[in-house]
Design an enzyme around this catalytic site. Structure first.
Site, PDB file in Angstrom:
ATOM      1  N   LYS A  17       0.814  -1.220   0.000  1.00 44.20           N
ATOM      2  CA  LYS A  17       0.000   0.000   0.000  1.00 44.20           C
ATOM      3  C   LYS A  17       0.849   1.272   0.000  1.00 44.20           C
ATOM      4  O   LYS A  17       0.429   2.296  -0.541  1.00 44.20           O
ATOM      5  CB  LYS A  17      -0.961   0.010   1.189  1.00 44.20           C
ATOM      6  CG  LYS A  17      -0.312   0.113   2.559  1.00 44.20           C
ATOM      7  CD  LYS A  17      -1.370   0.128   3.652  1.00 44.20           C
ATOM      8  CE  LYS A  17      -0.749   0.266   5.030  1.00 44.20           C
ATOM      9  NZ  LYS A  17      -1.775   0.310   6.093  1.00 44.20           N
ATOM     10  N   ARG A  35      -8.281  -1.017  17.181  1.00 40.53           N
ATOM     11  CA  ARG A  35      -8.680  -0.740  15.810  1.00 40.53           C
ATOM     12  C   ARG A  35      -9.639  -1.861  15.418  1.00 40.53           C
ATOM     13  O   ARG A  35     -10.595  -2.133  16.128  1.00 40.53           O
ATOM     14  CB  ARG A  35      -7.460  -0.628  14.881  1.00 40.53           C
ATOM     15  CG  ARG A  35      -7.784   0.148  13.589  1.00 40.53           C
ATOM     16  CD  ARG A  35      -6.575   0.335  12.698  1.00 40.53           C
ATOM     17  NE  ARG A  35      -6.146  -0.905  12.074  1.00 40.53           N
ATOM     18  CZ  ARG A  35      -5.165  -1.000  11.189  1.00 40.53           C
ATOM     19  NH1 ARG A  35      -4.507   0.090  10.822  1.00 40.53           N
ATOM     20  NH2 ARG A  35      -4.826  -2.161  10.668  1.00 40.53           N
TER      21      ARG A  35
END
Length: 372
Positions: free
Chosen positions: A35, A128
């Site tokens: 990414k 998260r």
């Protein structure tokens, strides 16, 4: 054209090989994360050439770009319900924590005639994504009640997943340091391994993949304290920038300069270092502070916060100092540089993870792969 992000494929390959050499000793496979390069095909190939067994990315668009690669491709962000069809089409495997989404993935996989792999995501305390199960250490009664409810939900989810015809539960995964900044240690995986045992003993499901985190867990590989149950890590930062992300330790056997951002000087003038007039807020609503250093030589370069995070780029040449930035301009003090600069000259900046992430995904920054 400038700004220009130069991505050094050879250095990434070198880093990958050095890391794989160490993870192999601990029987850990590496899912290399693309990414930060915007899903660049050549970077992904360097990962594979260096020994990574699969490629991971958080964006479907990037996985689509990587479709030509003959390897497993992981969606490492929990898929949105609206993207289950392309997830099945372009990802071999995805991480998941919501049974609603897993049901939709099962439907999408059935429609496409596929079996889609998943890892059940567990939150050990970073807060998260993932079903919250804590780290196995004793906490408050309130949190213990939440954990108990989570294990009840886990039991229900696993029973439903096992019955799905087009979903293959391949294991479990967790994360750290991304939101809560929690650092993984050998003692923080207690509840994680408890889930592994539930899968294998109660549900008779082989836990093929036990993915123990990201680059923040790499220091456990380097000092050989990673628990033996963990057989996969999802690594991007440490491969690309030669630095683990728990303590920000840089390794002398890894390159830290595989991403260099070149910017062009568009103005070069002597100016005061303290603004003239009443100081209010800058273009980003911040109230800046200044130190009066007298008259200094300032290069204004064609790069700004619209292109990258200017707090995460660093001049390669000694004597240069970044003193400010706006949306489209980067101000560099060149007074102490040994070289003499002129308008049109290029200044090179080393990027860390954040700087490269923004620059690589900005349409205003040109990119080039280099091999020297």
């Amino acid at each position: 054209m400038y700004p220009l992000l130069k991505i050094n494929k050879k250095k990434i390959l070198d880093n990958t090989k050095a890391i794989i050499k160490r993870t192999k000793k601990m029987n850990v496979a590496v899912t290399a994360v693309t990414k930060c390069s915007g899903g660049n095909l050549e970077v992904a190939q360097a990962f594979l050439d260096g020994g990574a067994t699969s490629i991971g990315d958080s964006r479907i668009k990037n996985l689509k770009n990587l479709a030509p690669l003959a390897c497993e491709k992981w969606l490492i962000r929990v898929p949105m319900p609206s993207e289950v069809n392309p997830t099945v089409a372009y990802a071999t495997l995805s991480v998941n924590s919501e049974i609603k989404t897993i049901r939709l993935l099962n439907q999408a996989a059935k429609a496409q005639g596929k079996i889609h792999g998943i890892l059940y995501m567990l939150d050990l305390g970073d807060l998260r994504e993932g079903l919250f199960i804590g780290d196995g250490n004793s906490v408050s009664p309130e949190i213990e009640a939440l954990i108990s409810a989570s294990f009840t939900k886990l039991d229900q989810d696993l029973g439903e997943i096992k019955a799905m015809g087009n979903i293959h539960l391949r294991g479990i995964a967790t994360n750290a340091t991304c939101v809560g900044a929690t650092i993984p240690t050998p003692l923080t995986f207690g509840a994680f391994f408890k889930v592994k045992k539930i899968l294998e003993e109660k549900y008779q499901l082989p836990c093929e993949i036990v993915s123990g985190g990201n680059s923040s867990a790499y220091y456990l590989v380097d000092n050989e304290t990673l628990p033996a149950e963990i057989n996969n890590l999802r690594l991007g930062d440490v491969i690309l920038f030669g630095r683990e992300s728990a303590y920000y330790h840089c390794y002398d056997y890894l390159h830290q300069d595989a991403f260099i951002l070149d910017v062009e000087i568009l103005e070069l003038q002597d100016k005061p270092t303290y603004p003239v007039g009443e100081i209010g807020r800058n273009a980003f609503g911040e109230i800046p502070t200044f130190e009066d250093k007298g008259i200094r030589r300032r290069a204004i370069c064609g790069l700004g916060r619209q292109d990258t995070d200017t707090d995460h780029i660093f001049p390669v040449v000694p004597g240069l100092t970044i003193v400010g930035s706006s949306s489209d301009h980067l101000v560099i003090d060149v007074t102490d540089a040994k070289a003499t600069y002129a308008v049109g000259d290029i200044i090179s900046l080393r990027c860390d993870y954040v700087g490269a992430l923004h620059a690589a995904t900005s349409s205003y920054v040109d990119k080039i792969i280099i091999t020297q």
